[in-house]
Scaffold this active site. Structure first.
Site, mmCIF file in Angstrom:
data_model
loop_
_atom_site.group_PDB
_atom_site.id
_atom_site.type_symbol
_atom_site.label_atom_id
_atom_site.label_comp_id
_atom_site.label_asym_id
_atom_site.label_seq_id
_atom_site.Cartn_x
_atom_site.Cartn_y
_atom_site.Cartn_z
ATOM 1 N N ILE A 64 0.432 6.701 0.106
ATOM 2 C CA ILE A 64 -0.109 5.966 0.742
ATOM 3 C C ILE A 64 -1.014 5.979 0.752
ATOM 4 C CG2 ILE A 64 -0.290 5.073 3.099
ATOM 5 C CD1 ILE A 64 2.235 7.544 4.241
ATOM 6 N N CYS A 65 -1.425 4.735 0.664
ATOM 7 C CA CYS A 65 -3.444 3.909 0.241
ATOM 8 C C CYS A 65 -3.314 3.821 1.447
ATOM 9 C CB CYS A 65 -3.172 3.171 -0.803
ATOM 10 S SG CYS A 65 -4.633 2.518 -1.115
ATOM 11 N N LEU A 66 -4.074 4.851 2.263
ATOM 12 C CA LEU A 66 -4.781 4.857 3.670
ATOM 13 C C LEU A 66 -6.163 5.444 3.569
ATOM 14 C CD1 LEU A 66 -5.095 3.314 6.388
ATOM 15 C CD2 LEU A 66 -3.268 5.474 7.267
ATOM 16 N N ASN B 71 0.578 -1.549 -0.082
ATOM 17 C CA ASN B 71 -0.059 0.304 0.121
ATOM 18 C C ASN B 71 0.757 1.239 -0.082
ATOM 19 O OD1 ASN B 71 -1.580 -2.156 1.660
ATOM 20 N ND2 ASN B 71 -3.093 -1.475 -0.050
#
Lengths: 303, 157
Positions: free
Chosen positions: B89-91, B81
């Protein structure tokens, strides 16, 4: 986020991974931040079309909108026309319920100079603050939003140095730095109420989404722009002890024999905590009336 | 603008207080710009990131805390991620699930949790995601561990 979807499409085909990787180079340059920026730009464009809170309009403007619409809707608007004088539209940005509630509530206190209501609601606000602390929220995350709401509550009562005019109330409701903060205050209050009464709200939440109460609050209550449902309205109404009437304008047929009628639902907070309906001719009729059309809330003014 | 500054000052004071409480996070504010922060986070134990220290760059928008901070890994990391090149960041809490209930400090905690629990179904790093999705946990772990040693640990000698 775009690359994420594209990957899922051919995610199972492992041999295409290297191909996919190079194809996505362009997407890679176009990151999530760009998407967020684009989203903010779209929101800014929308903002030019309709303010957070619009001007008061005659109810005829609603009929004009549906000129060639469904006959049921036109019939219902005729019924509404008999009971309501005006409508005030809010922006469809996912915050419309909270925004409508905010304006309607503050406007009511201003017009009736309802000091009793201010005194009544303040302990409930403090109860919400305590609830958030109990739930483990750090004060710094919510205190600014609470302070700003209490400030507005004080300002609408006349005869003080800080008092504001109705015109100023409209301006503030359109000012993001105030309007969004008050909306966020309501979101915190709503979230706290739901989490403090998990057992009561859980069945409703399970019916809406497949998540836990805490997840629901984190994903569907606290983030700005997340739309409101019965759960939100019930929780806010209960937490602050403020009844809310929601009038439903949809295509459901409510022919009671004597013609079309318009449904409404009164959200009544637990008894014993009701505001004494000053201004309103009858007791127990909510002084906040919202018009619900699928996906959107506006403010209605009774005759 | 004023509101975001006031909020960031509060977070700044909170960070000073919490320093001893959370030894895994060191959050530092830029001396001349309160909208720029740097964090050093420890890789969580029992993960391939254990023993590494990862640097994050925060850029806080003027609409904060109504809008989320932008956060990137400055330290190279092999994680499904996290974008391998840009550190993006994939959050969800940094995107549509953001709310003012989060702070820079709790965002750091969420990132540490993401390091320990990757979500390979929404990868920014496809190679890393595919290793996990195909069940090659060993492959993923050894790659992640190698990059932790290369980029996130002090050089020996």
């Amino acid at each position: 986020m775009q690359s994420k979807e594209a990957v899922v499409e051919d995610g199972e085909i492992t041999s295409s991974v290297t191909v996919a990787d190079s194809e996505f180079d362009e997407w890679n340059n176009f990151g999530d931040d760009d998407i967020m920026q684009q989203q903010y730009t779209i929101q800014a464009d929308e903002a030019k079309k309709i303010p957070f809170v619009g001007d008061k309009e005659a109810l005829s403007s609603l009929a004009a909108e549906y000129k060639s619409g469904s006959p049921i809707l036109l019939e219902k608007i005729k019924v509404l026309d008999e009971q309501y004088a005006a409508i005030r539209r809010t922006r469809g940005d996912g915050n419309c319920f909270f925004r409508s509630f905010m304006f309607s509530y503050l406007e009511h206190i201003m017009e009736c100079q309802d000091q009793a209501e201010v005194d009544r609601v303040q302990p409930n606000v403090e109860k919400s603050r305590k609830a958030l602390q109990t739930l483990g929220y750090a004060d710094l995350t919510f205190e600014d939003f609470f302070a700003l709401f209490l400030e507005q509550l004080e300002c609408v009562i006349q005869g003080k140095e800080t008092s504001i005019s109705h015109e100023e109330l409209v301006i503030r409701s359109r000012d993001q730095s105030i309007s969004d903060y008050v909306v966020m205050f309501f979101r915190f209050v709503t979230s706290a109420e739901i989490q403090m009464r998990t057992e009561f709200f859980e069945p409703f939440i399970l019916g809406l989404t497949n998540s836990t109460v805490e997840q629901f609050c984190k994903l569907s209550v606290e983030p700005m722009g997340e739309e409101s449902d019965h759960v939100h309205i019930t929780a806010l109404s209960d937490a602050l002890g403020i009844p809310i009437r929601v009038v439903y304008l949809d295509r459901s047929s409510c022919d009671t024999g004597g013609g079309v009628s318009v449904n409404h639902h009164d959200f009544m907070p637990a008894a014993g905590d009701l505001p004494t309906a000053c201004c309103s001719s009858e007791k127990n009729i909510p002084f906040i009336t919202l018009l619900y059309r699928p996906g959107h809330y506006d403010i209605l003014y009774p005759k | 603008m004023q509101a975001s500054k006031a909020r960031l000052f509060k977070e700044y004071h909170e960070v000073q207080r919490e320093k001893t409480v959370d030894p895994d996070i060191q959050l530092v504010c830029d001396e001349s710009n309160i909208f720029k922060w740097t964090a050093f986070i420890k890789g969580p134990s029992e993960t391939p990131y254990e023993g590494g220290v990862f640097q994050l760059a925060f850029s806080v928008p003027e609409q904060y805390p109504l809008q989320p901070p932008q956060v990137r890994f400055l330290t190279k990391i092999f994680h499904p991620n996290v974008h391998f090149k840009t550190g993006e960041i994939c959050l969800d809490i940094l995107k549509n699930a953001w709310s003012p209930a989060w702070t820079l400090q709790s965002v750091c905690r969420a990132i540490i949790a993401l390091m320990a629990h990757p979500e390979p179904d929404s990868p920014l790093n496809c190679d890393s995601g595919n290793l996990l999705r195909s069940g090659d946990v060993r492959g993923y772990q050894s790659m992640a561990r190698m990059y932790t040693r290369l980029a996130a640990m002090p050089k020996k000698g």
